[in-house]
Scaffold this motif. Structure first.
Motif, mmCIF file in Angstrom:
data_model
loop_
_atom_site.group_PDB
_atom_site.id
_atom_site.type_symbol
_atom_site.label_atom_id
_atom_site.label_comp_id
_atom_site.label_asym_id
_atom_site.label_seq_id
_atom_site.Cartn_x
_atom_site.Cartn_y
_atom_site.Cartn_z
ATOM 1 N N PRO A 125 30.169 20.683 -11.686
ATOM 2 C CA PRO A 125 29.659 21.782 -12.519
ATOM 3 C C PRO A 125 28.512 21.306 -13.409
ATOM 4 C CG PRO A 125 32.053 21.796 -12.502
ATOM 5 C CD PRO A 125 31.647 20.524 -11.802
ATOM 6 N N GLY A 126 27.471 22.076 -13.471
ATOM 7 C CA GLY A 126 26.292 21.702 -14.238
ATOM 8 C C GLY A 126 25.116 21.318 -13.369
ATOM 9 N N ILE A 127 25.368 21.008 -12.076
ATOM 10 C CA ILE A 127 24.260 20.615 -11.213
ATOM 11 C C ILE A 127 23.280 21.767 -11.033
ATOM 12 C CG2 ILE A 127 25.466 21.200 -9.059
ATOM 13 C CD1 ILE A 127 23.969 18.850 -7.757
ATOM 14 N N GLU A 128 23.812 22.985 -11.049
ATOM 15 C CA GLU A 128 22.916 24.135 -10.884
ATOM 16 C C GLU A 128 21.965 24.252 -12.068
ATOM 17 O OE1 GLU A 128 26.435 25.726 -13.160
ATOM 18 O OE2 GLU A 128 26.049 24.187 -11.643
ATOM 19 N N LYS A 129 22.412 23.823 -13.258
ATOM 20 C CA LYS A 129 21.538 23.839 -14.432
ATOM 21 C C LYS A 129 20.478 22.739 -14.326
ATOM 22 C CE LYS A 129 25.127 25.761 -17.411
ATOM 23 N NZ LYS A 129 25.979 25.543 -18.609
ATOM 24 N N ARG A 130 20.895 21.579 -13.791
ATOM 25 C CA ARG A 130 19.916 20.498 -13.609
ATOM 26 C C ARG A 130 18.811 20.941 -12.660
ATOM 27 N NH1 ARG A 130 20.547 14.803 -10.275
ATOM 28 N NH2 ARG A 130 18.403 14.118 -10.622
ATOM 29 N N MET A 131 19.167 21.658 -11.598
ATOM 30 C CA MET A 131 18.161 22.114 -10.638
ATOM 31 C C MET A 131 17.129 23.026 -11.314
ATOM 32 S SD MET A 131 18.932 20.622 -7.827
ATOM 33 C CE MET A 131 19.593 19.254 -8.802
ATOM 34 N N GLY A 132 17.554 23.711 -12.369
ATOM 35 C CA GLY A 132 16.649 24.589 -13.081
ATOM 36 C C GLY A 132 15.505 23.854 -13.764
ATOM 37 N N ARG A 133 15.630 22.524 -13.916
ATOM 38 C CA ARG A 133 14.574 21.736 -14.541
ATOM 39 C C ARG A 133 13.455 21.378 -13.560
ATOM 40 N NH1 ARG A 133 19.094 18.894 -16.993
ATOM 41 N NH2 ARG A 133 18.651 17.017 -15.785
ATOM 42 N N TYR A 134 13.657 21.721 -12.274
ATOM 43 C CA TYR A 134 12.669 21.412 -11.237
ATOM 44 C C TYR A 134 12.190 22.728 -10.617
ATOM 45 C CZ TYR A 134 15.194 17.029 -11.844
ATOM 46 O OH TYR A 134 15.801 15.938 -12.388
ATOM 47 N N PRO A 135 11.143 23.334 -11.200
ATOM 48 C CA PRO A 135 10.735 24.679 -10.769
ATOM 49 C C PRO A 135 10.470 24.812 -9.280
ATOM 50 C CG PRO A 135 9.595 24.034 -12.777
ATOM 51 C CD PRO A 135 10.319 22.825 -12.300
ATOM 52 N N GLN A 136 9.810 23.807 -8.664
ATOM 53 C CA GLN A 136 9.491 23.917 -7.241
ATOM 54 C C GLN A 136 10.750 23.956 -6.388
ATOM 55 O OE1 GLN A 136 6.561 20.655 -6.690
ATOM 56 N NE2 GLN A 136 5.167 22.277 -6.054
ATOM 57 N N LEU A 137 11.760 23.199 -6.807
ATOM 58 C CA LEU A 137 13.027 23.191 -6.083
ATOM 59 C C LEU A 137 13.846 24.438 -6.413
ATOM 60 C CD1 LEU A 137 15.105 21.672 -4.285
ATOM 61 C CD2 LEU A 137 15.916 20.545 -6.367
ATOM 62 N N TYR A 138 13.923 24.749 -7.691
ATOM 63 C CA TYR A 138 14.766 25.852 -8.138
ATOM 64 C C TYR A 138 14.296 27.191 -7.570
ATOM 65 C CZ TYR A 138 17.745 28.536 -11.307
ATOM 66 O OH TYR A 138 18.700 29.386 -11.817
ATOM 67 N N SER A 139 12.982 27.350 -7.425
ATOM 68 C CA SER A 139 12.449 28.614 -6.913
ATOM 69 C C SER A 139 12.832 28.861 -5.461
ATOM 70 C CB SER A 139 10.921 28.631 -7.050
ATOM 71 O OG SER A 139 10.328 27.653 -6.208
ATOM 72 N N ARG A 140 13.268 27.824 -4.769
ATOM 73 C CA ARG A 140 13.631 27.947 -3.360
ATOM 74 C C ARG A 140 15.132 28.104 -3.142
ATOM 75 N NH1 ARG A 140 9.020 25.473 -4.054
ATOM 76 N NH2 ARG A 140 7.428 25.338 -2.426
ATOM 77 N N ILE A 141 15.920 28.072 -4.202
ATOM 78 C CA ILE A 141 17.372 28.222 -4.074
ATOM 79 C C ILE A 141 17.703 29.675 -3.755
ATOM 80 C CG2 ILE A 141 19.587 28.117 -5.287
ATOM 81 C CD1 ILE A 141 18.501 25.739 -6.847
ATOM 82 N N GLY A 142 18.349 29.870 -2.614
ATOM 83 C CA GLY A 142 18.704 31.210 -2.183
ATOM 84 C C GLY A 142 20.138 31.579 -2.469
ATOM 85 N N PHE A 143 21.032 30.562 -2.541
ATOM 86 C CA PHE A 143 22.452 30.820 -2.759
ATOM 87 C C PHE A 143 23.043 29.773 -3.689
ATOM 88 C CE2 PHE A 143 21.453 32.437 1.477
ATOM 89 C CZ PHE A 143 21.967 33.715 1.436
ATOM 90 N N SER A 144 23.930 30.220 -4.568
ATOM 91 C CA SER A 144 24.698 29.323 -5.417
ATOM 92 C C SER A 144 26.174 29.647 -5.211
ATOM 93 C CB SER A 144 24.315 29.494 -6.892
ATOM 94 O OG SER A 144 25.083 28.631 -7.711
ATOM 95 N N HIS A 145 26.954 28.619 -4.911
ATOM 96 C CA HIS A 145 28.367 28.837 -4.567
ATOM 97 C C HIS A 145 29.261 27.995 -5.478
ATOM 98 C CE1 HIS A 145 32.012 29.398 -2.238
ATOM 99 N NE2 HIS A 145 32.120 28.093 -2.074
ATOM 100 N N ARG A 146 30.158 28.661 -6.191
ATOM 101 C CA ARG A 146 31.140 27.951 -7.008
ATOM 102 C C ARG A 146 32.398 27.731 -6.191
ATOM 103 N NH1 ARG A 146 35.583 29.659 -9.934
ATOM 104 N NH2 ARG A 146 36.271 28.222 -11.572
ATOM 105 N N TYR A 147 32.766 26.474 -6.000
ATOM 106 C CA TYR A 147 33.965 26.126 -5.236
ATOM 107 C C TYR A 147 35.142 26.053 -6.212
ATOM 108 C CZ TYR A 147 36.276 24.203 -1.085
ATOM 109 O OH TYR A 147 37.079 24.024 0.024
ATOM 110 N N ALA A 148 36.000 27.037 -6.146
ATOM 111 C CA ALA A 148 37.083 27.169 -7.117
ATOM 112 C C ALA A 148 38.311 26.349 -6.696
ATOM 113 C CB ALA A 148 37.472 28.639 -7.261
#
Length: 202
Positions: free
Chosen positions: A165-188
């Motif tokens: 948890p939190g990796i999705e927030k880290r990805m937000g610090r890399y605009p070129q990478l983050y802009s290409r994220i199409g799906f985010s999945h929380r594994y419960a």
């Protein structure tokens, strides 16, 4: 839902959700982020999806072929997926050194599984691979993540980054990478019914 046991693997509701997520990332050739606490089954699901428990021994001990390897070829031809876990503080150099032979070997197995020697219809540099899954992606350096983003752009492939948890927030610090994220999945974690029926998953 009731979990189904396949040998030592438990096909839980969350695993089936992961399969749907991975199929979508692969089909749309986008980037997906999978996050969840330790021990919930993220790695097990990813390895199961890629048939990695079956394929890894052959890919690691690369040598003369055996007729029994046909089942590996068939599994990789079906999955079209490469699974990789970087070392701690995984550098770009280590990533490239690890992935280069692995990509070649997975593609060779896929070719065997497809019984195809014709020209590769998929663009370089990933060949017939359609999905790359990176486990424990928070281990990668910024330059290594940028390299993966570039490979994603060049290869028109799906890319899944798995982490805590939190990796999705880290990805937000890399605009070129983050802009290409199409799906985010929380594994419960496992549901109460699954815990009662099967016990915990390590």
């Amino acid at each position: 839902m009731t979990a189904r046991r396949h040998g030592s693997f438990i096909s839980t509701h969350e695993h089936r959700r992961f399969v749907e997520f991975a199929d979508a990332v692969r089909r749309h050739a986008t980037i997906g982020v999978c996050h969840g606490p330790a021990g919930v089954g993220k790695t097990l699901s990813a390895r199961r999806y890629a048939h990695w428990d079956l394929a890894e021994p052959l890919l690691t001990e690369w040598g003369p072929r055996d007729p029994a390897d046909a089942k590996v070829y068939a599994a990789l031809a079906q999955a079209r997926t490469l699974f990789y876990t970087p070392a701690v503080a995984g550098s770009l150099t280590a990533l490239r050194q690890d992935l280069s032979p692995l990509i070649s070997r997975v593609n060779a197995c896929i070719d065997q599984g497809l019984d195809s020697r014709g020209p590769d219809q998929r663009p370089a540099p990933l060949g017939r691979i359609e999905l790359v899954i990176i486990d424990e992606a928070e281990r990668l350096t910024t330059t290594a993540l940028e390299y993966l983003r570039d490979q994603f752009d060049r290869g028109n492939i799906g890319l899944i980054l798995i982490g805590m948890p939190g990796i999705e927030k880290r990805m937000g610090r890399y605009p070129q990478l983050y802009s290409r994220i199409g799906f985010s999945h929380r594994y419960a974690p496992l549901s109460k019914d699954e815990l009662v029926g099967w016990g915990t998953v390590s």
